[in-house]
Design an enzyme around this catalytic site. Structure first.
Site, mmCIF file in Angstrom:
data_model
loop_
_atom_site.group_PDB
_atom_site.id
_atom_site.type_symbol
_atom_site.label_atom_id
_atom_site.label_comp_id
_atom_site.label_asym_id
_atom_site.label_seq_id
_atom_site.Cartn_x
_atom_site.Cartn_y
_atom_site.Cartn_z
ATOM 1 N N ASP A 99 0.928 -1.233 0.015
ATOM 2 C CA ASP A 99 -0.052 0.152 -0.160
ATOM 3 C C ASP A 99 0.924 1.242 -0.199
ATOM 4 O OD1 ASP A 99 -2.196 1.689 0.160
ATOM 5 O OD2 ASP A 99 -2.928 0.963 1.988
ATOM 6 N N ALA A 100 1.297 1.724 -1.274
ATOM 7 C CA ALA A 100 2.377 2.894 -1.320
ATOM 8 C C ALA A 100 1.538 3.978 -2.108
ATOM 9 C CB ALA A 100 3.462 2.380 -2.058
ATOM 10 N N LYS A 101 0.236 3.731 -2.708
ATOM 11 C CA LYS A 101 -0.411 4.825 -3.540
ATOM 12 C C LYS A 101 0.681 5.752 -4.027
ATOM 13 C CE LYS A 101 -4.034 4.815 -0.218
ATOM 14 N NZ LYS A 101 -3.514 3.832 0.765
ATOM 15 N N ARG A 102 1.536 5.173 -5.204
ATOM 16 C CA ARG A 102 2.409 5.827 -5.886
ATOM 17 C C ARG A 102 1.646 6.460 -7.019
ATOM 18 N NH1 ARG A 102 5.181 6.374 -1.606
ATOM 19 N NH2 ARG A 102 6.984 4.676 -1.306
#
Length: 282
Positions: A99-102
């Protein structure tokens, strides 16, 4: 199927959901949770926390979802713990969703893709969360890298935070909501994939009727179960006919039962069973 399988992510996820239950558990080592576990908010506490979660759940839940930010806050030592967490969770059979939402463009997006979606990277994960709001085409480096490595990409569509609506519900020139436009792009990426495409959408379980077409032939990650107020019984109302492809995500609802390993397992099993019942009754 093993974590090292060459099958596409969508196929591996479908198998994991069918055999382990349709549940994703977040690994969110924020300071207050470490304190609640009787741990210090430091590297030692971080290591103990993540090791316990992996020991308790990685051999039984479909997906574990480490939130990168809670590791990054400790700098390089935190990233080292994250690398170990990913490695050990995958070795135990869980699919790891980073879960990095890059979200970025060009070579920078390519670098993010290399970080999480290249099998030679120490942070290689089965899938990663990304933001499409620089334009869906900006995600092409991640989509292409995932296709090469057999990984998945979860794209933000309708998120559970109330602020998201001002962007995601806005209307495009052709009358579709921006969220629906993004979902339509995902459906195009997944066209023809069996049993499930590898490009998923993030759609909050707290939304009520989502009001969009969620038939993207891909997984639907549903945050908001547990502490944010949604329950497994809410899923059919939000996701309708697509509920069978939903991967409900719960974090604090499970993690608050730690550090007792048996209690963590019992909580995760209960959530998975409730999701199964809700989906079966839909």
């Amino acid at each position: 199927m093993t974590p090292q399988s060459t099958s596409p992510f969508g196929a591996r996820l479908r198998h994991a959901m069918d055999t382990r239950g349709p549940l994703c558990v977040g690994i969110d080592p924020h300071g207050s949770l470490l304190t609640a576990w009787g741990l210090n908010d430091d590297i030692a506490g971080l290591e103990r926390f993540t090791r316990t979660v992996v020991e308790a759940l990685a051999d039984r839940v479909a997906v574990l979802k480490p939130q990168s930010a809670f590791f990054e806050r400790f700098g390089s030592r935190g990233i080292a713990v994250l690398e170990k967490t990913v490695e050990e969770a995958r070795a135990a059979g869980a699919l790891v969703l980073m879960d990095a939402k890059r979200g970025d463009i060009g070579s920078t997006m390519g670098a993010y893709a290399a970080t999480y979606l290249d099998k030679d990277s120490p942070l290689f994960s089965d899938a990663v969360t990304v933001s499409p709001y620089l334009g869906f085409g900006s995600l092409r480096p991640a989509l292409d890298a995932a296709a090469v490595s057999g990984a998945g990409v979860f794209v933000l569509a309708l998120t559970s935070n109330p602020e998201g609506a001002e962007v995601q519900r806005s209307t495009t020139a052709d009358g579709r909501s921006l969220a629906q436009l993004m979902l339509d792009h995902m459906a195009a990426e997944n066209a023809g994939a069996e049993p499930l495409g590898s490009v998923g959408a993030v759609v909050g379980a707290t939304l009520g009727d989502a009001g969009v077409n969620l038939d993207i032939n891909g997984p639907l990650l549903a945050p908001g179960i547990g502490a944010q107020g949604a329950t497994p019984a809410d899923l059919p109302g939000v996701f309708g006919a697509a509920v069978g492809n939903v991967v409900p995500s719960v974090s604090r609802g499970v993690l608050r039962h730690g550090p007792d390993v048996a209690a963590l397992r019992e909580s995760a099993t209960r959530f998975a069973d409730e999701v199964r019942s809700a989906v079966a009754g839909a």
